[in-house]
Design a protein around this motif. Structure first.
Motif, PDB file in Angstrom:
ATOM      1  N   VAL A 128       0.824  -1.220   0.000  1.00 42.74           N
ATOM      2  CA  VAL A 128       0.000   0.000   0.000  1.00 42.74           C
ATOM      3  C   VAL A 128       0.853   1.264   0.000  1.00 42.74           C
ATOM      4  CG1 VAL A 128      -2.007  -1.061   1.077  1.00 42.74           C
ATOM      5  CG2 VAL A 128      -0.260  -0.031   2.521  1.00 42.74           C
ATOM      6  N   LEU A 170      -7.050 -10.226   0.897  1.00 41.58           N
ATOM      7  CA  LEU A 170      -8.260  -9.718   0.238  1.00 41.58           C
ATOM      8  C   LEU A 170      -8.781  -8.471   0.955  1.00 41.58           C
ATOM      9  CD1 LEU A 170     -10.271 -12.970  -0.628  1.00 41.58           C
ATOM     10  CD2 LEU A 170      -8.983 -11.504  -2.184  1.00 41.58           C
ATOM     11  N   VAL A 216      -9.145  -4.684  -0.563  1.00 39.50           N
ATOM     12  CA  VAL A 216     -10.431  -3.976  -0.571  1.00 39.50           C
ATOM     13  C   VAL A 216     -10.301  -2.635   0.154  1.00 39.50           C
ATOM     14  CG1 VAL A 216     -12.757  -4.032   0.409  1.00 39.50           C
ATOM     15  CG2 VAL A 216     -11.892  -5.996  -0.858  1.00 39.50           C
ATOM     16  N   LEU A 217      -9.643  -2.635   1.326  1.00 40.32           N
ATOM     17  CA  LEU A 217      -9.528  -1.396   2.110  1.00 40.32           C
ATOM     18  C   LEU A 217      -8.607  -0.376   1.440  1.00 40.32           C
ATOM     19  CD1 LEU A 217      -9.351  -2.664   5.808  1.00 40.32           C
ATOM     20  CD2 LEU A 217     -11.278  -1.644   4.620  1.00 40.32           C
ATOM     21  N   SER A 218      -7.683  -0.859   0.611  1.00 35.15           N
ATOM     22  CA  SER A 218      -6.791   0.087  -0.066  1.00 35.15           C
ATOM     23  C   SER A 218      -7.257   0.340  -1.497  1.00 35.15           C
ATOM     24  CB  SER A 218      -5.355  -0.433  -0.058  1.00 35.15           C
ATOM     25  OG  SER A 218      -5.258  -1.610  -0.833  1.00 35.15           O
ATOM     26  N   ASN A 219      -8.504  -0.087  -1.814  1.00 33.57           N
ATOM     27  CA  ASN A 219      -9.095   0.176  -3.127  1.00 33.57           C
ATOM     28  C   ASN A 219      -8.208  -0.305  -4.271  1.00 33.57           C
ATOM     29  OD1 ASN A 219      -9.705   2.907  -1.267  1.00 33.57           O
ATOM     30  ND2 ASN A 219     -11.496   1.892  -2.086  1.00 33.57           N
ATOM     31  N   SER A 220      -7.605  -1.490  -4.101  1.00 30.29           N
ATOM     32  CA  SER A 220      -6.788  -2.097  -5.142  1.00 30.29           C
ATOM     33  C   SER A 220      -7.552  -3.278  -5.738  1.00 30.29           C
ATOM     34  CB  SER A 220      -5.477  -2.627  -4.550  1.00 30.29           C
ATOM     35  OG  SER A 220      -4.859  -1.639  -3.753  1.00 30.29           O
ATOM     36  N   PRO A 221      -7.203  -3.692  -6.970  1.00 29.59           N
ATOM     37  CA  PRO A 221      -7.804  -4.911  -7.504  1.00 29.59           C
ATOM     38  C   PRO A 221      -7.433  -6.087  -6.603  1.00 29.59           C
ATOM     39  CG  PRO A 221      -6.541  -3.739  -9.188  1.00 29.59           C
ATOM     40  CD  PRO A 221      -6.238  -3.082  -7.892  1.00 29.59           C
ATOM     41  N   THR A 222      -8.417  -6.917  -6.231  1.00 34.36           N
ATOM     42  CA  THR A 222      -8.105  -8.054  -5.366  1.00 34.36           C
ATOM     43  C   THR A 222      -7.391  -9.141  -6.159  1.00 34.36           C
ATOM     44  OG1 THR A 222     -10.188  -9.173  -5.813  1.00 34.36           O
ATOM     45  CG2 THR A 222     -10.165  -7.596  -4.006  1.00 34.36           C
ATOM     46  N   LEU A 242      -8.050 -12.080  -6.596  1.00 33.12           N
ATOM     47  CA  LEU A 242      -8.917 -12.968  -7.371  1.00 33.12           C
ATOM     48  C   LEU A 242      -9.068 -12.473  -8.807  1.00 33.12           C
ATOM     49  CD1 LEU A 242     -11.763 -13.667  -4.787  1.00 33.12           C
ATOM     50  CD2 LEU A 242      -9.993 -15.236  -5.549  1.00 33.12           C
ATOM     51  N   MET A 243      -8.857 -11.168  -9.028  1.00 31.39           N
ATOM     52  CA  MET A 243      -9.021 -10.587 -10.361  1.00 31.39           C
ATOM     53  C   MET A 243      -7.685 -10.428 -11.081  1.00 31.39           C
ATOM     54  SD  MET A 243     -12.197 -10.386 -10.008  1.00 31.39           S
ATOM     55  CE  MET A 243     -12.679  -9.657 -11.577  1.00 31.39           C
ATOM     56  N   ASN A 254      -5.302 -12.840 -11.752  1.00 30.92           N
ATOM     57  CA  ASN A 254      -4.822 -14.022 -12.472  1.00 30.92           C
ATOM     58  C   ASN A 254      -3.427 -14.452 -12.060  1.00 30.92           C
ATOM     59  OD1 ASN A 254      -7.226 -13.591 -13.869  1.00 30.92           O
ATOM     60  ND2 ASN A 254      -6.166 -12.313 -15.378  1.00 30.92           N
ATOM     61  N   GLU A 255      -3.044 -14.115 -10.822  1.00 34.95           N
ATOM     62  CA  GLU A 255      -1.763 -14.595 -10.313  1.00 34.95           C
ATOM     63  C   GLU A 255      -1.886 -16.042  -9.883  1.00 34.95           C
ATOM     64  OE1 GLU A 255       0.589 -12.398  -7.441  1.00 34.95           O
ATOM     65  OE2 GLU A 255      -0.558 -10.627  -8.006  1.00 34.95           O
TER      66      GLU A 255
END
Lengths: 213, 213, 213
Positions: C26, C137, C141-147, C149-150, C152-153
């Motif tokens: 972050v 996760l 979410v709290l840092s407004n980043s792509p999780t 799950l999205m 593809n790592e």
């Protein structure tokens, strides 16, 4: 009006503050009345619900539904008064009510967690913070807004100072819970109010250097 | 096939609907098969898990893993059939299945919470709503999509009407739970289906005025 | 140093890894020291807290606050060392520590859930995954980043393979928990390390086709 009545009254005032500021915060995004009520309820009871689930005690609002009724009414009134509420000066006065709510909920939670001897000494402080800011975090996430952890506001820091102060005072004089509570609540409220009034933020040297525009 | 079998069958149908629509909803963002399964499971069991944690009873899927197996299979099938599913007409028919799932889960949850005498009268309605929309909210948050609370869809309102209806009916004639349940489920399903069919949204005068572009 | 000491030491190493990589993740967004600590704590204990709440057992950190102290210190050190940490090569070495943390937490969780006979056979695997990736996760979410799950790592897939392996091995030879655990932890760590080293991602044919730009 005795001390317990006062505490109850203040708890309800905090609930009103949380629900009303929640609706005022999401209103500029264009929300319908039902979404507004849900946001108001979640913001008002979210933090305390997480606390009670982690403590493994009955969630507070299941034992006294007035918390939810009050949140519903406050959300609806704010929704209807929305055009008025978004005027800047009125929104700012709401922020002071929110500051009072945060102060009350943080110290009430610290007190409650201490009574359960849960994870002393960090448990009461940690759950005090979660109770105070948890509902607002959920609101920000559900309304796709930047969470307060990313906004560098002086919000969580006053809460933390207050919870640590209350915990420390109670270890020195556990018999004077009311005085300790009053002092700690005032401490959070004054710090947070100063931050609102002078628009104080966490100073730049206490931030990491952003590398994204 | 007796009533209890029917209820079980409908619960599984709801699980299929939730998992499949979840995968169909995140597919346009380019998700891998594993992320798709996780999204499907979370959407199908997320709301009920929050309900059971707040009720402080064993989470429902730990007692009957079929809910998870069904969610896995439905997610995988939808993932494989993805190119077909994104065709608009098929996605819309999925929405009706989702409407059935929402109806079933909301009323089942209201019924369950009433059996525990939890926070009457608001508790059953509140947890009915959370059970029905909680999984979808988590899905939207984890896939960085606008949550349904911000989309002004007629989604949570039919659920709320149905939960209140069921609660009210049960207070007048608790012995006819099946008829009450059937009526309430149909009520939610019809309202929601009408909203899907005619693309109904919450009317503008019931929204706050957006101030952001 | 005996096996139990080793396990404890590894658990703390995992906590350090989670907290430090959280702050490093972050930091580019410009976060203050307090937000950094909160992010570090939540990432380190979030997954395990969800697991314990679902299991309905006391949350692990309330019984041993060292997990939180260690997370606080690791977050603060990473915050202070931030300008150094963001240098690419050091951040990559942090990823290997994070991989070790994920491996340890996943298998520890699988083991713990099996001891409670919770939802066999899916429960231990599911909660192993949630424990390993849940904190990350929440952080995203709290840092407004792509999780993740999205993204593809190859992150959750190695965890899943390891949890299933451990569960299977324990059903064949429950008396050799240490060997089984060591093998499963190494399996996750090697798979994840390979993904980091060669920058492996889930192959395109295993993705849905994105339709949004």
């Amino acid at each position: 009006m005795n001390v317990s009545d006062l505490q109850y009254f203040l708890g309800m005032a905090g609930t009103v503050a949380f629900a009303a500021t929640a609706v005022a915060a999401v209103a500029p995004k264009g929300i319908d009345f039902f979404g507004a009520i849900v946001m108001g309820i979640i913001t008002a009871i979210g933090g305390g619900t997480i606390r009670d689930v982690i403590l493994d005690v009955p969630v507070f609002w299941s034992l006294d539904l007035n918390y939810i009724w009050v949140a519903i009414v406050a959300s609806l009134v704010t929704f209807i008064a929305n055009r008025m509420m978004t005027r800047r000066e009125i929104y700012r006065s709401m922020l002071y009510l929110d500051a009072l709510g945060v102060s009350l909920f943080a110290i009430q939670a610290t007190h409650k967690v201490m009574q359960y001897d849960f994870g002393l000494p960090l448990g009461p402080v940690l759950l005090g913070i979660i109770t105070a800011i948890g509902g607002g975090l959920i609101r920000d996430v559900l309304s796709n807004s930047p969470t307060l952890l990313m906004r560098n506001e002086l919000y969580a820091i006053p809460v933390t100072v207050g919870c640590i102060t209350y915990y420390t005072l109670m270890n020195f004089s556990s018999e004077s819970a009311i005085e300790n509570g009053f002092f700690s609540i005032m401490l959070i409220f004054c710090l947070r109010s100063a931050a609102i009034y002078w628009d104080l933020r966490v100073p730049n040297w206490m931030l990491t250097k952003p590398t994204q525009p």
